[in-house]
Design an enzyme around this catalytic site. Structure first.
Site, PDB file in Angstrom:
ATOM      1  N   SER A 278     -15.212   1.395   2.150  1.00  0.00           N
ATOM      2  CA  SER A 278     -14.629   2.725   2.375  1.00  0.00           C
ATOM      3  C   SER A 278     -13.146   2.517   2.672  1.00  0.00           C
ATOM      4  O   SER A 278     -12.710   1.403   2.932  1.00  0.00           O
ATOM      5  CB  SER A 278     -15.338   3.411   3.541  1.00  0.00           C
ATOM      6  OG  SER A 278     -15.152   2.652   4.705  1.00  0.00           O
TER       7      SER A 278
ATOM      8  N   GLY B   4      -8.784   4.435  -0.596  1.00  0.00           N
ATOM      9  CA  GLY B   4      -7.877   5.434  -1.162  1.00  0.00           C
ATOM     10  C   GLY B   4      -8.494   6.287  -2.258  1.00  0.00           C
ATOM     11  O   GLY B   4      -7.795   6.721  -3.169  1.00  0.00           O
TER      12      GLY B   4
ATOM     13  N   GLY C 191      -9.535   9.303  -1.923  1.00  0.00           N
ATOM     14  CA  GLY C 191      -8.949  10.638  -1.808  1.00  0.00           C
ATOM     15  C   GLY C 191      -7.612  10.714  -2.525  1.00  0.00           C
ATOM     16  O   GLY C 191      -7.286  11.702  -3.185  1.00  0.00           O
ATOM     17  N   ILE C 192      -6.830   9.640  -2.390  1.00  0.00           N
ATOM     18  CA  ILE C 192      -5.505   9.624  -3.036  1.00  0.00           C
ATOM     19  C   ILE C 192      -5.677   9.545  -4.559  1.00  0.00           C
ATOM     20  O   ILE C 192      -4.932  10.186  -5.304  1.00  0.00           O
ATOM     21  CB  ILE C 192      -4.677   8.402  -2.545  1.00  0.00           C
ATOM     22  CG1 ILE C 192      -4.687   8.309  -1.025  1.00  0.00           C
ATOM     23  CG2 ILE C 192      -3.285   8.384  -3.146  1.00  0.00           C
ATOM     24  CD1 ILE C 192      -3.614   8.969  -0.287  1.00  0.00           C
TER      25      ILE C 192
ATOM     26  N   ASP D  21      -9.037  14.715   3.637  1.00  0.00           N
ATOM     27  CA  ASP D  21      -8.718  14.664   2.199  1.00  0.00           C
ATOM     28  C   ASP D  21      -8.312  16.030   1.659  1.00  0.00           C
ATOM     29  O   ASP D  21      -7.557  16.118   0.689  1.00  0.00           O
ATOM     30  CB  ASP D  21      -9.905  14.123   1.395  1.00  0.00           C
ATOM     31  CG  ASP D  21      -9.986  12.603   1.481  1.00  0.00           C
ATOM     32  OD1 ASP D  21      -8.927  11.953   1.476  1.00  0.00           O
ATOM     33  OD2 ASP D  21     -11.103  12.066   1.572  1.00  0.00           O
TER      34      ASP D  21
ATOM     35  N   LYS E 236     -16.056  -9.546  -8.812  1.00  0.00           N
ATOM     36  CA  LYS E 236     -17.506  -9.482  -8.568  1.00  0.00           C
ATOM     37  C   LYS E 236     -17.925  -8.247  -7.765  1.00  0.00           C
ATOM     38  O   LYS E 236     -18.890  -7.569  -8.127  1.00  0.00           O
ATOM     39  CB  LYS E 236     -17.963 -10.778  -7.888  1.00  0.00           C
ATOM     40  CG  LYS E 236     -19.463 -10.945  -7.817  1.00  0.00           C
ATOM     41  CD  LYS E 236     -20.105 -11.267  -9.152  1.00  0.00           C
ATOM     42  CE  LYS E 236     -20.080 -12.754  -9.445  1.00  0.00           C
ATOM     43  NZ  LYS E 236     -20.465 -13.066 -10.818  1.00  0.00           N
TER      44      LYS E 236
ATOM     45  N   CYS F 124       0.876  22.760  19.457  1.00  0.00           N
ATOM     46  CA  CYS F 124      -0.399  23.213  20.012  1.00  0.00           C
ATOM     47  C   CYS F 124      -0.574  22.722  21.463  1.00  0.00           C
ATOM     48  O   CYS F 124       0.000  23.298  22.372  1.00  0.00           O
ATOM     49  CB  CYS F 124      -1.543  22.798  19.100  1.00  0.00           C
ATOM     50  SG  CYS F 124      -2.997  23.796  19.356  1.00  0.00           S
TER      51      CYS F 124
ATOM     52  N   ARG G 255      -8.329  26.888  21.801  1.00  0.00           N
ATOM     53  CA  ARG G 255      -9.134  27.760  22.656  1.00  0.00           C
ATOM     54  C   ARG G 255      -8.300  28.359  23.794  1.00  0.00           C
ATOM     55  O   ARG G 255      -8.718  29.276  24.471  1.00  0.00           O
ATOM     56  CB  ARG G 255     -10.271  26.966  23.321  1.00  0.00           C
ATOM     57  CG  ARG G 255     -11.355  26.549  22.379  1.00  0.00           C
ATOM     58  CD  ARG G 255     -12.575  26.005  23.108  1.00  0.00           C
ATOM     59  NE  ARG G 255     -13.334  25.158  22.207  1.00  0.00           N
ATOM     60  CZ  ARG G 255     -14.163  25.620  21.264  1.00  0.00           C
ATOM     61  NH1 ARG G 255     -14.344  26.918  21.115  1.00  0.00           N
ATOM     62  NH2 ARG G 255     -14.803  24.788  20.471  1.00  0.00           N
TER      63      ARG G 255
ATOM     64  N   HIS H  43       0.086  24.984  14.103  1.00  0.00           N
ATOM     65  CA  HIS H  43       0.304  23.627  13.566  1.00  0.00           C
ATOM     66  C   HIS H  43       1.129  23.707  12.279  1.00  0.00           C
ATOM     67  O   HIS H  43       0.553  23.779  11.187  1.00  0.00           O
ATOM     68  CB  HIS H  43      -1.038  22.965  13.239  1.00  0.00           C
ATOM     69  CG  HIS H  43      -1.869  22.645  14.433  1.00  0.00           C
ATOM     70  ND1 HIS H  43      -1.793  21.438  15.080  1.00  0.00           N
ATOM     71  CD2 HIS H  43      -2.794  23.380  15.100  1.00  0.00           C
ATOM     72  CE1 HIS H  43      -2.647  21.437  16.095  1.00  0.00           C
ATOM     73  NE2 HIS H  43      -3.263  22.603  16.134  1.00  0.00           N
TER      74      HIS H  43
ATOM     75  N   GLU I 255       2.503  21.511  10.649  1.00  0.00           N
ATOM     76  CA  GLU I 255       2.283  20.354   9.757  1.00  0.00           C
ATOM     77  C   GLU I 255       1.312  20.650   8.615  1.00  0.00           C
ATOM     78  O   GLU I 255       1.381  20.021   7.558  1.00  0.00           O
ATOM     79  CB  GLU I 255       1.795  19.126  10.539  1.00  0.00           C
ATOM     80  CG  GLU I 255       0.534  19.313  11.349  1.00  0.00           C
ATOM     81  CD  GLU I 255       0.795  19.845  12.751  1.00  0.00           C
ATOM     82  OE1 GLU I 255       1.898  20.363  13.007  1.00  0.00           O
ATOM     83  OE2 GLU I 255      -0.117  19.761  13.598  1.00  0.00           O
TER      84      GLU I 255
END
Ligand code: GLN
Length: 545
Positions: free
Chosen positions: A23, A26, A28-29, A81, A199, A391, A472, A517, A519
């Protein structure tokens, strides 16, 4: 007369991306990069992420272990992702683009209780797999064009089997020309031999074939470009054509991956196998982005302050927003994580923050490290260091101001000190009766009114912005006049003035904090304005030293 049969040329096409070997290589990229290439072709494209965990969404998982929770405009708490896809495609996605095992089972079990399957034995095949396909197709129907589906996890994981099985069925149902399988693997180099090993890729494809999938394209992640000999070997052992073995070597910026994959020829098998008509690609804007991310840039040092040391993935969007803002101004950002608990034991260690050109306090939860962050927020104010609070960072910088400027020594947040006599930060009214934690915060996009004659207005150049939230608690408006008397400006509000969204100090070069946020809205080549101005001030201060 209109026929009810779907026009196949209009039918959506699917690219399924699976991962093998390890895992975190990359996938997702790669998914986002293939999507980007198709986007540059002017093809309508979107991405879906499948996560095989039983959580209904990412909101209940610890970002320090699983990476950031990315918030969509429609209030989804999704896998990080989804943020990568939004940034590569410069497009807002909805929560339907993140499918989890939890959602699938929840839907199927609720339907079973409702009686939708009366008389039937409800099973993984066909009931769970049908629901998976339905959810993928729901997105595809709205989207048309091409849908990339990234299957989380690694081939061979027990929990991803129902998803892989659904993908296998979809090829049967949608047809060869409408589905494409991309498998992302790793070719490790074992020192001292220095030769890349194919392999693990061979074995991972064998595993994929065992469960019924033959990949059309293999993308091989490696330190350097893999050799032709390795490509031939992989092709021979996996029955994937040589021109469909694509090298994906490490590179300086994730935004270079689309071009690297393109240069290694990935687009040809995609066009051929999906029967796409070829057209001109429009690289202009994307090349401006990748060029701005080149290596010849001056460095700007940012200290990111929070509780214990976090994974860099825990705040991907903050890091990316800083990268975008710096690149836009021909700089490279170096972000160092600063553990705030050290300030709690020794206030003098705040001087460690002196070396940074700017300080940032990102979102967070809980009391651990919070007192140290409050001290750091106060240090940034006194030392006139550019400061951005996000935040939790917004809430703690208000507490710092209350304690150190307004003289409210015991100012606190209900989250940190439920019995505090001075709850500067109070629980949101909508949160009072909530006792189930999943998906229940104030989430997603809300319109914010930005006041005239404020720094926020100078930054956004408009009175109305829309930004994403996940919280919250909020600023307690009972204290508004106390703060304003001491020249702290509250410059943005939402929900008809009920929620306070932005604070700023007129007397400081850059001291701004937001309840939202920003960002989540930053894109390469299109930095979010607050981040842009934060970095701009940091660069100016650095140059004036
Ligand atoms: N813990 C704070 C709240 O719930 C801040 C949340 C955050 O930073 N995302 O309001």
């Amino acid at each position: 007369m209109q026929t009810s049969r779907p026009n196949l040329s209009q039918a959506p096409k699917y690219i399924f991306v699976t991962g093998g070997v390890l895992s975190g290589i990359g996938k997702g990229i790669v998914t986002a990069s293939i999507a980007k290439l198709l986007d540059l072709y002017g093809i309508q494209v979107t991405c879906i992420k499948i996560d095989p965990y039983i959580n209904v969404d990412a909101g209940t998982m610890n970002p320090f272990a699983h990476g950031e929770v990315f918030v969509t405009d429609d209030g989804g708490e999704t896998d990080m992702d989804i943020g990568t896809y939004e940034r590569f495609l410069n497009k807002n996605l909805s929560k339907e683009h993140n499918i989890t095992t939890g959602q699938i089972y929840l839907d199927v079990i609720q339907a079973e209780r409702h009686g939708d399957f009366l008389g039937e034995c409800v099973q993984i095949i066909p009931n769970i797999t049908d629901r998976i396909k339905e959810k993928i197709r729901d997105v595809a129907v709205k989207q048309k064009g091409i849908v990339l589906v990234e299957c989380g996890g690694t081939v061979g994981d027990i929990e991803s089997l129902p998803f892989i099985e659904s993908v296998r069925q979809m090829r049967l149902e949608e047809g060869q020309n409408n589905t494409l399988f991309v498998h992302v693997t790793l070719a490790p180099i074992l020192d001292p031999v220095g030769e890349e090993k194919t392999k693990p890729t061979q074995h991972s494809v064998q595993e994929l074939r065992r469960i019924g999938l033959q990949p059309d394209i293999i993308v091989v992640r490696s330190k350097q470009k893999i050799t032709d000999a390795s490509k031939r070997k992989i092709s021979l052992f996996t029955s994937v054509e040589l021109n469909s073995i694509i090298s994906n070597p490490d590179c300086d910026s994730i935004y270079n991956v689309p071009e690297n994959l393109y240069n290694d020829g990935i687009i040809f098998p995609i066009i051929e196998k999906l029967r796409l008509s070829t057209r001109e690609m429009n690289w202009k804007d994307w090349k401006t982005v990748t060029k701005s991310l080149g290596n010849n840039r001056k460095i700007i040092n940012i200290g990111m302050i929070g509780k214990y040391v976090a994974l860099s993935d825990s705040y991907v969007s903050v890091n990316q927003a800083l990268i975008h803002a710096a690149a836009y101004q021909n700089h490279m950002v170096n972000v160092e994580w600063v553990d705030s608990s050290v300030f709690e034991d020794d206030e003098k260690s705040l001087l460690k923050l002196k070396k940074y050109d700017g300080l940032i306090v990102p979102g967070g939860f809980g009391e651990r490290g919070a007192e140290g962050i409050i001290l750091a927020a106060n240090y940034a104010r006194e030392s006139k260091k550019p400061f951005l609070g996000l935040c939790f960072g917004f809430q703690l910088s208000l507490i710092a101001f209350a304690r150190h400027v307004c003289g409210i020594k015991d100012a606190n947040s209900i989250e940190l000190e439920p019995k505090t006599k001075n709850p500067i930060i109070n629980i949101l009214p909508s949160q009072k009766r909530i006792d189930s934690k999943g998906g229940s915060m104030r989430l997603g996009g809300h319109n914010i009114e930005v006041k005239n004659n404020t720094k926020a207005f100078e930054i956004y150049k408009t009175n109305m912005i829309r930004q994403r939230h996940r919280h919250r608690y909020e600023f307690n408006k009972k204290y508004q006049s106390v703060f304003e008397e001491k020249k702290l400006t509250l410059s943005g509000f939402s929900d008809n003035g009920k929620r306070t969204e932005i604070m700023e100090l007129a007397s400081h070069p850059f001291y701004i904090a937001t309840q939202y946020h920003p960002e989540f809205l930053s894109r390469p080549g299109k930095p979010e304005p607050i981040y842009y101005h934060f970095i701009k001030t940091a660069i100016e201060q650095k140059n004036n030293k």
